[in-house]
Design an enzyme around this catalytic site. Structure first.
Site, PDB file in Angstrom:
ATOM      1  CE1 TYR A 174      40.128  -9.150  38.737  1.00 41.57           C
ATOM      2  CE2 TYR A 174      39.188 -10.627  40.297  1.00 41.57           C
ATOM      3  CZ  TYR A 174      40.109 -10.290  39.156  1.00 41.57           C
ATOM      4  OH  TYR A 174      41.131 -11.239  38.892  1.00 41.57           O
ATOM      5  CE  LYS A 178      39.097 -11.502  36.075  1.00 42.45           C
ATOM      6  NZ  LYS A 178      39.971 -11.625  34.681  1.00 42.45           N
TER       7      LYS A 178
HETATM    8  P1  NAD Z   1      49.065  -7.907  36.384  1.00 38.92           P
HETATM    9  O1  NAD Z   1      48.834  -6.309  36.921  1.00 38.92           O
HETATM   10  O2  NAD Z   1      50.568  -8.185  36.423  1.00 38.92           O
HETATM   11  O3  NAD Z   1      48.880  -7.750  34.618  1.00 38.92           O
HETATM   12  C1  NAD Z   1      47.693  -7.231  34.121  1.00 38.92           C
HETATM   13  C2  NAD Z   1      48.111  -6.877  32.804  1.00 38.92           C
HETATM   14  O4  NAD Z   1      47.063  -6.376  32.104  1.00 38.92           O
HETATM   15  C3  NAD Z   1      49.198  -5.581  32.515  1.00 38.92           C
HETATM   16  O5  NAD Z   1      50.167  -6.056  31.422  1.00 38.92           O
HETATM   17  C4  NAD Z   1      48.538  -4.442  32.332  1.00 38.92           C
HETATM   18  O6  NAD Z   1      49.243  -3.434  31.811  1.00 38.92           O
HETATM   19  C5  NAD Z   1      47.384  -4.986  31.430  1.00 38.92           C
HETATM   20  N1  NAD Z   1      46.189  -4.226  31.118  1.00 38.92           N
HETATM   21  C6  NAD Z   1      45.434  -3.545  32.006  1.00 38.92           C
HETATM   22  N2  NAD Z   1      44.622  -2.787  31.258  1.00 38.92           N
HETATM   23  C7  NAD Z   1      44.702  -2.932  29.905  1.00 38.92           C
HETATM   24  C8  NAD Z   1      44.139  -2.435  28.759  1.00 38.92           C
HETATM   25  N3  NAD Z   1      43.113  -1.516  29.071  1.00 38.92           N
HETATM   26  N4  NAD Z   1      44.684  -2.793  27.735  1.00 38.92           N
HETATM   27  C9  NAD Z   1      45.423  -3.729  27.628  1.00 38.92           C
HETATM   28  N5  NAD Z   1      46.295  -4.318  28.665  1.00 38.92           N
HETATM   29  C10 NAD Z   1      45.774  -3.861  29.812  1.00 38.92           C
HETATM   30  O7  NAD Z   1      48.072  -8.749  36.831  1.00 38.92           O
HETATM   31  P2  NAD Z   1      47.937 -10.297  36.795  1.00 38.92           P
HETATM   32  O8  NAD Z   1      47.870 -10.948  37.826  1.00 38.92           O
HETATM   33  O9  NAD Z   1      49.092 -10.962  35.882  1.00 38.92           O
HETATM   34  O10 NAD Z   1      46.529 -10.290  35.772  1.00 38.92           O
HETATM   35  C11 NAD Z   1      46.343 -10.929  34.434  1.00 38.92           C
HETATM   36  C12 NAD Z   1      44.967 -11.523  34.523  1.00 38.92           C
HETATM   37  O11 NAD Z   1      44.847 -12.630  35.405  1.00 38.92           O
HETATM   38  C13 NAD Z   1      43.819 -10.552  34.830  1.00 38.92           C
HETATM   39  O12 NAD Z   1      42.525 -10.742  34.097  1.00 38.92           O
HETATM   40  C14 NAD Z   1      43.453 -10.939  36.318  1.00 38.92           C
HETATM   41  O13 NAD Z   1      41.982 -10.655  36.483  1.00 38.92           O
HETATM   42  C15 NAD Z   1      43.585 -12.540  36.246  1.00 38.92           C
HETATM   43  N6  NAD Z   1      43.866 -13.096  37.617  1.00 38.92           N
HETATM   44  C16 NAD Z   1      44.915 -12.934  38.374  1.00 38.92           C
HETATM   45  C17 NAD Z   1      45.080 -13.554  39.543  1.00 38.92           C
HETATM   46  C18 NAD Z   1      46.081 -13.251  40.534  1.00 38.92           C
HETATM   47  O14 NAD Z   1      46.109 -13.861  41.747  1.00 38.92           O
HETATM   48  N7  NAD Z   1      47.278 -12.676  39.898  1.00 38.92           N
HETATM   49  C19 NAD Z   1      43.889 -14.380  39.847  1.00 38.92           C
HETATM   50  C20 NAD Z   1      42.859 -14.549  39.041  1.00 38.92           C
HETATM   51  C21 NAD Z   1      42.992 -13.898  37.736  1.00 38.92           C
END
Ligand code: NAD
Length: 276
Positions: A174, A178
């Site tokens: 991961y 990033k």
């Molecule tokens: P989440 O699991 O709620 O959402 C992730 C989304 O990505 C979902 O809609 C999922 O269906 C979609 N997805 C996964 N694989 C896919 C694919 N192959 N094709 C299309 N869509 C796909 O998680 P989140 O926290 O909302 O994460 C969203 C982004 O934010 C990610 O890139 C994650 O790394 C980043 N992020 C999240 C956090 C956090 O604390 N939640 C922190 C830093 C970064």
């Protein structure tokens, strides 16, 4: 001297723009898709599983009086991404804003990490951003600037993480994805800025979504998490959505190749707050 900053339109700030958000039926992507719609954009809700959740997001966005459509596509598949952009452009006319948000974790101790865990995370988190950004740039180059819509020919927002900066044991795949997004974003921003395409990143800290439930769903876990967050609260998807609306709008017209950290101070090395 006369200002060269653009005169900005009255609200809503994204009126007339077309946005595509990947991974938009959950968490951060969902909040961003809804916020872009509330700001006046028509929105493509990309998702890979969860038809009902995607439909619910579309309905919520349409409640703001704009158009929204759901398109199922795996961002790590070149064929899926090409089909998705073709359909989006056919339905909405063009795309002005890409939010490359889709991402996941497949955590493992490094010595036990399988090639599948490594490839899944890199393919979706990093290659998925390459494929979507390439399709968006091609459309932005074809269309160019339409001054009545935006000062820019297009905007790309890459969803990164504080882990583009903070190493993360047990999550090497991961953090690698990033870190890759950071230089993908910066190199692309440098390359396409002369075309008036703006590429920026958002690095969220700990945001309350399904990706990290175990980090906040008990009091003990939440309290432990707060030792990493100087501001003393978890982030909500709306905190990221507001940043995304700003980066997508002409209000940030001079912001190019920047990562906006939205993390409650997580990247301030809170362990050093009481000396080091
Ligand atoms: P989440 O699991 O709620 O959402 C992730 C989304 O990505 C979902 O809609 C999922 O269906 C979609 N997805 C996964 N694989 C896919 C694919 N192959 N094709 C299309 N869509 C796909 O998680 P989140 O926290 O909302 O994460 C969203 C982004 O934010 C990610 O890139 C994650 O790394 C980043 N992020 C999240 C956090 C956090 O604390 N939640 C922190 C830093 C970064």
């Amino acid at each position: 001297m006369n200002s060269t900053a653009p005169q900005l339109p009255a609200h809503p700030v994204l009126a007339g723009q077309k946005a595509l958000v990947t991974g938009a039926n959950s968490g951060i992507g969902r909040a961003i898709a809804v916020a872009l719609g509330a700001a006046g954009a028509d929105v493509v809700v990309n998702y890979v599983v969860g038809d009902d959740a995607a439909r619910a997001v579309v309905d919520e966005i349409r409640g703001h009086g704009v158009n929204a459509i759901a398109i199922k596509a795996d961002v790590s598949s070149e064929a899926d991404v090409e089909r998705m952009f073709a359909e989006a452009i056919r339905e909405l006319g063009t795309i002005d804003v890409l939010v490359a948000n889709a991402g996941l974790q497949r955590d493992s101790a490094f010595h036990e990490m399988t090639i599948e865990q490594w490839n899944t995370v890199l393919n979706i988190n990093l290659t998925g951003q390459f494929l979507c950004a390439r399709a968006a740039v091609r459309e932005f180059m074809r269309r160019g600037v339409v001054p009545s819509v935006s000062c820019a020919a297009g905007k790309i927002i890459c969803m990164s993480s504080v882990h583009q900066t903070i190493p993360w044991a047990g999550h090497t795949n991961y953090a690698t994805s990033k870190g890759g997004i950071k230089l993908l974003m910066e190199s692309l921003a440098q390359e396409v800025a002369p075309l008036r395409i703006r590429v920026n990143g958002i690095a969220p800290g700990a945001i309350r979504t399904p990706i990290n439930t175990s980090a906040w769903n008990t009091k003990a876990a939440y309290d432990r998490l707060m030792t990493l967050v100087p501001y003393g609260r978890i982030g909500e998807p709306e905190d990221i959505a507001r940043a995304a609306v700003w980066l997508a709008s002409d209000h940030s017209d001079y912001v190019v190749g920047t990562t906006l950290y939205v993390d409650g101070g997580m990247t301030l090395y809170p362990g050093f707050a009481t000396g080091g």
